[in-house]
Design a protein around this motif. Structure first.
Motif, PDB file in Angstrom:
ATOM      1  N   ARG A  97     -17.591   1.354  -2.634  1.00 20.22           N
ATOM      2  CA  ARG A  97     -17.641  -0.107  -2.573  1.00 20.22           C
ATOM      3  C   ARG A  97     -17.065  -0.772  -3.811  1.00 20.22           C
ATOM      4  NH1 ARG A  97     -23.759  -0.674  -0.213  1.00 20.22           N
ATOM      5  NH2 ARG A  97     -23.268   0.047   1.885  1.00 20.22           N
ATOM      6  N   SER A  98     -16.762   0.005  -4.817  1.00 18.44           N
ATOM      7  CA  SER A  98     -16.295  -0.568  -6.076  1.00 18.44           C
ATOM      8  C   SER A  98     -14.893  -1.130  -5.945  1.00 18.44           C
ATOM      9  CB  SER A  98     -16.327   0.488  -7.182  1.00 18.44           C
ATOM     10  OG  SER A  98     -15.257   1.390  -7.018  1.00 18.44           O
ATOM     11  N   GLY A  99     -14.582  -2.048  -6.815  1.00 19.97           N
ATOM     12  CA  GLY A  99     -13.245  -2.627  -6.848  1.00 19.97           C
ATOM     13  C   GLY A  99     -12.190  -1.602  -7.225  1.00 19.97           C
ATOM     14  N   LEU A 100     -12.575  -0.611  -7.997  1.00 24.56           N
ATOM     15  CA  LEU A 100     -11.627   0.412  -8.421  1.00 24.56           C
ATOM     16  C   LEU A 100     -11.059   1.159  -7.215  1.00 24.56           C
ATOM     17  CD1 LEU A 100     -10.227   1.998 -10.658  1.00 24.56           C
ATOM     18  CD2 LEU A 100     -12.240   3.473 -10.755  1.00 24.56           C
ATOM     19  N   VAL A 101     -11.907   1.490  -6.265  1.00 27.88           N
ATOM     20  CA  VAL A 101     -11.443   2.207  -5.076  1.00 27.88           C
ATOM     21  C   VAL A 101     -10.533   1.315  -4.249  1.00 27.88           C
ATOM     22  CG1 VAL A 101     -12.157   3.252  -2.893  1.00 27.88           C
ATOM     23  CG2 VAL A 101     -13.377   3.800  -4.997  1.00 27.88           C
ATOM     24  N   ARG A 102     -10.894   0.048  -4.088  1.00 25.52           N
ATOM     25  CA  ARG A 102     -10.042  -0.875  -3.334  1.00 25.52           C
ATOM     26  C   ARG A 102      -8.696  -1.055  -4.039  1.00 25.52           C
ATOM     27  NH1 ARG A 102     -14.821  -3.703  -3.138  1.00 25.52           N
ATOM     28  NH2 ARG A 102     -13.994  -5.312  -4.504  1.00 25.52           N
ATOM     29  N   PHE A 103      -8.718  -1.149  -5.364  1.00 26.37           N
ATOM     30  CA  PHE A 103      -7.492  -1.274  -6.135  1.00 26.37           C
ATOM     31  C   PHE A 103      -6.609  -0.043  -5.948  1.00 26.37           C
ATOM     32  CE2 PHE A 103      -5.197  -0.270 -10.073  1.00 26.37           C
ATOM     33  CZ  PHE A 103      -4.338  -1.360 -10.117  1.00 26.37           C
ATOM     34  N   ALA A 104      -7.199   1.139  -6.087  1.00 26.51           N
ATOM     35  CA  ALA A 104      -6.437   2.384  -5.949  1.00 26.51           C
ATOM     36  C   ALA A 104      -5.860   2.506  -4.540  1.00 26.51           C
ATOM     37  CB  ALA A 104      -7.314   3.589  -6.270  1.00 26.51           C
ATOM     38  N   SER A 105      -6.613   2.113  -3.530  1.00 32.24           N
ATOM     39  CA  SER A 105      -6.119   2.162  -2.153  1.00 32.24           C
ATOM     40  C   SER A 105      -4.910   1.252  -1.992  1.00 32.24           C
ATOM     41  CB  SER A 105      -7.209   1.744  -1.173  1.00 32.24           C
ATOM     42  OG  SER A 105      -8.222   2.697  -1.127  1.00 32.24           O
ATOM     43  N   GLY A 106      -4.961   0.086  -2.614  1.00 31.52           N
ATOM     44  CA  GLY A 106      -3.841  -0.842  -2.545  1.00 31.52           C
ATOM     45  C   GLY A 106      -2.608  -0.310  -3.247  1.00 31.52           C
ATOM     46  N   VAL A 107      -2.805   0.276  -4.409  1.00 32.65           N
ATOM     47  CA  VAL A 107      -1.682   0.818  -5.181  1.00 32.65           C
ATOM     48  C   VAL A 107      -1.046   1.996  -4.440  1.00 32.65           C
ATOM     49  CG1 VAL A 107      -1.073   2.063  -7.296  1.00 32.65           C
ATOM     50  CG2 VAL A 107      -2.531   0.051  -7.414  1.00 32.65           C
ATOM     51  N   LEU A 108      -1.863   2.830  -3.850  1.00 35.78           N
ATOM     52  CA  LEU A 108      -1.350   4.014  -3.158  1.00 35.78           C
ATOM     53  C   LEU A 108      -0.860   3.713  -1.745  1.00 35.78           C
ATOM     54  CD1 LEU A 108      -4.064   6.559  -4.312  1.00 35.78           C
ATOM     55  CD2 LEU A 108      -1.741   6.297  -5.187  1.00 35.78           C
ATOM     56  N   GLY A 109      -1.163   2.527  -1.237  1.00 35.28           N
ATOM     57  CA  GLY A 109      -0.705   2.157   0.101  1.00 35.28           C
ATOM     58  C   GLY A 109      -1.636   2.580   1.214  1.00 35.28           C
ATOM     59  N   ALA A 110      -2.818   3.073   0.869  1.00 37.04           N
ATOM     60  CA  ALA A 110      -3.745   3.545   1.886  1.00 37.04           C
ATOM     61  C   ALA A 110      -4.267   2.417   2.774  1.00 37.04           C
ATOM     62  CB  ALA A 110      -4.925   4.269   1.228  1.00 37.04           C
ATOM     63  N   ASP A 111      -4.169   1.187   2.288  1.00 37.40           N
ATOM     64  CA  ASP A 111      -4.684   0.058   3.067  1.00 37.40           C
ATOM     65  C   ASP A 111      -3.604  -0.650   3.883  1.00 37.40           C
ATOM     66  OD1 ASP A 111      -3.316  -1.069   0.950  1.00 37.40           O
ATOM     67  OD2 ASP A 111      -4.821  -2.613   0.578  1.00 37.40           O
ATOM     68  N   LYS A 112      -2.407  -0.087   3.958  1.00 41.98           N
ATOM     69  CA  LYS A 112      -1.310  -0.752   4.652  1.00 41.98           C
ATOM     70  C   LYS A 112      -1.605  -0.978   6.131  1.00 41.98           C
ATOM     71  CE  LYS A 112       2.647   0.351   1.818  1.00 41.98           C
ATOM     72  NZ  LYS A 112       3.975   0.941   1.768  1.00 41.98           N
ATOM     73  N   TYR A 113      -2.209  -0.005   6.792  1.00 45.16           N
ATOM     74  CA  TYR A 113      -2.488  -0.177   8.218  1.00 45.16           C
ATOM     75  C   TYR A 113      -3.511  -1.288   8.423  1.00 45.16           C
ATOM     76  CZ  TYR A 113      -3.666   0.753  13.074  1.00 45.16           C
ATOM     77  OH  TYR A 113      -3.886   0.619  14.431  1.00 45.16           O
ATOM     78  N   GLU A 114      -4.531  -1.333   7.584  1.00 43.33           N
ATOM     79  CA  GLU A 114      -5.533  -2.405   7.691  1.00 43.33           C
ATOM     80  C   GLU A 114      -4.877  -3.766   7.465  1.00 43.33           C
ATOM     81  OE1 GLU A 114      -8.620  -2.220   8.786  1.00 43.33           O
ATOM     82  OE2 GLU A 114      -8.237  -0.091   9.107  1.00 43.33           O
ATOM     83  N   ARG A 115      -3.966  -3.856   6.505  1.00 45.74           N
ATOM     84  CA  ARG A 115      -3.262  -5.120   6.266  1.00 45.74           C
ATOM     85  C   ARG A 115      -2.373  -5.485   7.447  1.00 45.74           C
ATOM     86  NH1 ARG A 115      -0.648  -4.662   0.463  1.00 45.74           N
ATOM     87  NH2 ARG A 115       0.355  -3.022   1.644  1.00 45.74           N
ATOM     88  N   TYR A 116      -1.747  -4.477   8.064  1.00 45.21           N
ATOM     89  CA  TYR A 116      -0.940  -4.711   9.263  1.00 45.21           C
ATOM     90  C   TYR A 116      -1.809  -5.295  10.379  1.00 45.21           C
ATOM     91  CZ  TYR A 116       0.933  -3.364  13.831  1.00 45.21           C
ATOM     92  OH  TYR A 116       1.314  -3.357  15.146  1.00 45.21           O
ATOM     93  N   LEU A 117      -2.977  -4.700  10.610  1.00 41.66           N
ATOM     94  CA  LEU A 117      -3.871  -5.199  11.652  1.00 41.66           C
ATOM     95  C   LEU A 117      -4.329  -6.630  11.346  1.00 41.66           C
ATOM     96  CD1 LEU A 117      -6.112  -2.099  12.406  1.00 41.66           C
ATOM     97  CD2 LEU A 117      -4.230  -3.009  13.793  1.00 41.66           C
ATOM     98  N   ASP A 118      -4.623  -6.898  10.089  1.00 38.97           N
ATOM     99  CA  ASP A 118      -5.038  -8.246   9.688  1.00 38.97           C
ATOM    100  C   ASP A 118      -3.916  -9.243   9.953  1.00 38.97           C
ATOM    101  OD1 ASP A 118      -6.846 -10.129   8.456  1.00 38.97           O
ATOM    102  OD2 ASP A 118      -5.495 -10.071   6.717  1.00 38.97           O
ATOM    103  N   TYR A 119      -2.695  -8.885   9.580  1.00 39.28           N
ATOM    104  CA  TYR A 119      -1.540  -9.745   9.830  1.00 39.28           C
ATOM    105  C   TYR A 119      -1.373  -9.972  11.336  1.00 39.28           C
ATOM    106  CZ  TYR A 119       3.286 -11.319  10.154  1.00 39.28           C
ATOM    107  OH  TYR A 119       4.411 -12.040  10.439  1.00 39.28           O
ATOM    108  N   HIS A 120      -1.497  -8.911  12.090  1.00 38.10           N
ATOM    109  CA  HIS A 120      -1.335  -8.977  13.548  1.00 38.10           C
ATOM    110  C   HIS A 120      -2.360  -9.943  14.152  1.00 38.10           C
ATOM    111  CE1 HIS A 120      -0.889  -7.494  17.684  1.00 38.10           C
ATOM    112  NE2 HIS A 120       0.277  -7.014  17.279  1.00 38.10           N
ATOM    113  N   ARG A 121      -3.601  -9.863  13.701  1.00 38.12           N
ATOM    114  CA  ARG A 121      -4.663 -10.761  14.195  1.00 38.12           C
ATOM    115  C   ARG A 121      -4.395 -12.208  13.806  1.00 38.12           C
ATOM    116  NH1 ARG A 121      -8.056  -6.482  13.007  1.00 38.12           N
ATOM    117  NH2 ARG A 121      -8.242  -7.150  10.852  1.00 38.12           N
TER     118      ARG A 121
END
Length: 68
Positions: free
Chosen positions: A13-37
């Motif tokens: 739940r920490s910001g560090l994990v969310r930051f690392a996911s963003g830097v590594l691109g692990a959250d790209k699919y979630e961002r795609y779904l958000d954009y799509h919605r």
């Protein structure tokens, strides 16, 4: 709940994990779904497997500046 489980939950739940996911691109699919919605696309969203295949195909066809 064990202390180890509690620690893992806090780290996830920490910001560090969310930051690392963003830097590594692990959250790209979630961002795609958000954009799509948000943009009310008429087509259903791609599956996660289709999304990553499409992204990889695009990157291979348009290499741009990459480190490797």
């Amino acid at each position: 709940m064990s202390a180890a489980h509690h620690l893992v939950t806090r780290i996830r739940r920490s910001g560090l994990v969310r930051f690392a996911s963003g830097v590594l691109g692990a959250d790209k699919y979630e961002r795609y779904l958000d954009y799509h919605r948000r943009h009310g696309c008429s087509e259903p969203p791609m599956s996660e497997k289709e999304y990553w295949r499409s992204l990889t195909d695009h990157q291979e066809a348009n290499p741009g500046a990459r480190c490797c």
